[in-house]
Design an enzyme around this catalytic site. Sequence first.
Site, PDB file in Angstrom:
ATOM      1  N   GLU A  67       0.842  -1.188   0.000  1.00 30.02           N
ATOM      2  CA  GLU A  67       0.000   0.000   0.000  1.00 30.02           C
ATOM      3  C   GLU A  67       0.882   1.245   0.000  1.00 30.02           C
ATOM      4  O   GLU A  67       1.828   1.355   0.781  1.00 30.02           O
ATOM      5  CB  GLU A  67      -0.867  -0.041   1.257  1.00 30.02           C
ATOM      6  CG  GLU A  67      -1.674   1.193   1.534  1.00 30.02           C
ATOM      7  CD  GLU A  67      -2.312   1.158   2.911  1.00 30.02           C
ATOM      8  OE1 GLU A  67      -3.179   2.033   3.163  1.00 30.02           O
ATOM      9  OE2 GLU A  67      -1.951   0.281   3.727  1.00 30.02           O
ATOM     10  N   LEU A  69       1.532   4.815   1.063  1.00 31.49           N
ATOM     11  CA  LEU A  69       1.074   5.720   2.102  1.00 31.49           C
ATOM     12  C   LEU A  69       1.749   7.079   1.961  1.00 31.49           C
ATOM     13  O   LEU A  69       2.900   7.160   1.533  1.00 31.49           O
ATOM     14  CB  LEU A  69       1.389   5.143   3.484  1.00 31.49           C
ATOM     15  CG  LEU A  69       0.719   3.817   3.850  1.00 31.49           C
ATOM     16  CD1 LEU A  69       1.269   3.305   5.176  1.00 31.49           C
ATOM     17  CD2 LEU A  69      -0.794   3.980   3.922  1.00 31.49           C
ATOM     18  N   ASP A 171      13.620  -4.383  13.873  1.00 30.93           N
ATOM     19  CA  ASP A 171      14.600  -3.474  13.267  1.00 30.93           C
ATOM     20  C   ASP A 171      14.079  -2.045  13.381  1.00 30.93           C
ATOM     21  O   ASP A 171      13.992  -1.306  12.398  1.00 30.93           O
ATOM     22  CB  ASP A 171      14.825  -3.856  11.798  1.00 30.93           C
ATOM     23  CG  ASP A 171      16.048  -3.168  11.184  1.00 30.93           C
ATOM     24  OD1 ASP A 171      16.867  -2.610  11.948  1.00 30.93           O
ATOM     25  OD2 ASP A 171      16.176  -3.185   9.945  1.00 30.93           O
TER      26      ASP A 171
END
Length: 271
Positions: A67, A69, A171
């Site tokens: 997606e 963003l 991470d």
Amino acid sequence: MSDIEAELAAQNIPVAGAFLKTGSRSHAEMFAAEAEGLAEIAATGTIRVPEVIATGITDSGAYIALERLSLSNPGKDVERKMGEQLAAMHSVTQATYGWHRNNTIGMTPQRNTECEDWTVFFREQRLQVQLQLAASNGYHDKIQEDGSKLLECLPVFFSEQQPAASLLHGDLWSGNWASSGNAPVIFDPAVYYGDRETDIAMTRLFGGFGRAFYEAYERMMPLPSGSEQRQDLYQLYHVLNHLNLFGPGYLGRAQALIDKLLLEAAKRLGY
């Protein structure tokens, strides 16, 4: 049109509407693990991640489509939400440390074989792996000798507690989170279940997280005693990984962390 773009078009996925990461065919497993990690976090309903649209492999390479963003730098309100929502994510636990599949930390393979003992898991599947990789990259002598000593005395850092196996981003540096609208979003995970302090330690390694974040997290899930010393331990894993990925510029920092940890271990053992 590339064959990756053609495959996405065949699935009615417009490339312009997706965030597309591509690599060689050897990256297919890495992208598949990233997709599963994002799905693992999304399933908790605690913090936003980009939706995985598709992953795959073609004649020319591998890809993951996410997606797209609109991202921006977070303000204090979003930092506060990030602290609260990360704490909620860390409250999701399982019985064992690790995960059902391996993945990567940066470009380094990361083993996640499930284990019931956190000390054993962190020693054998985190620090020991990075030290062995450092040896294969030509980093011998003192860092290996002192690293071996640290591995032997690792249990002293966990004598007072066995942490819960929390869902981790894995991470969590400043480049792997942002604001989307008025909400935090995290991405590029290296998911596994382990000590939640490892995520917090990573946020402190390179900066980029403000006071509002830490205060909100501590209100939700205060860190236990000894976390400052374990922070050095958890940061060592990432510094060793940077040494192996980017070269000797990180050697001094890795050695300094090992020296500091050995002094702390000696103090705890009464030497």
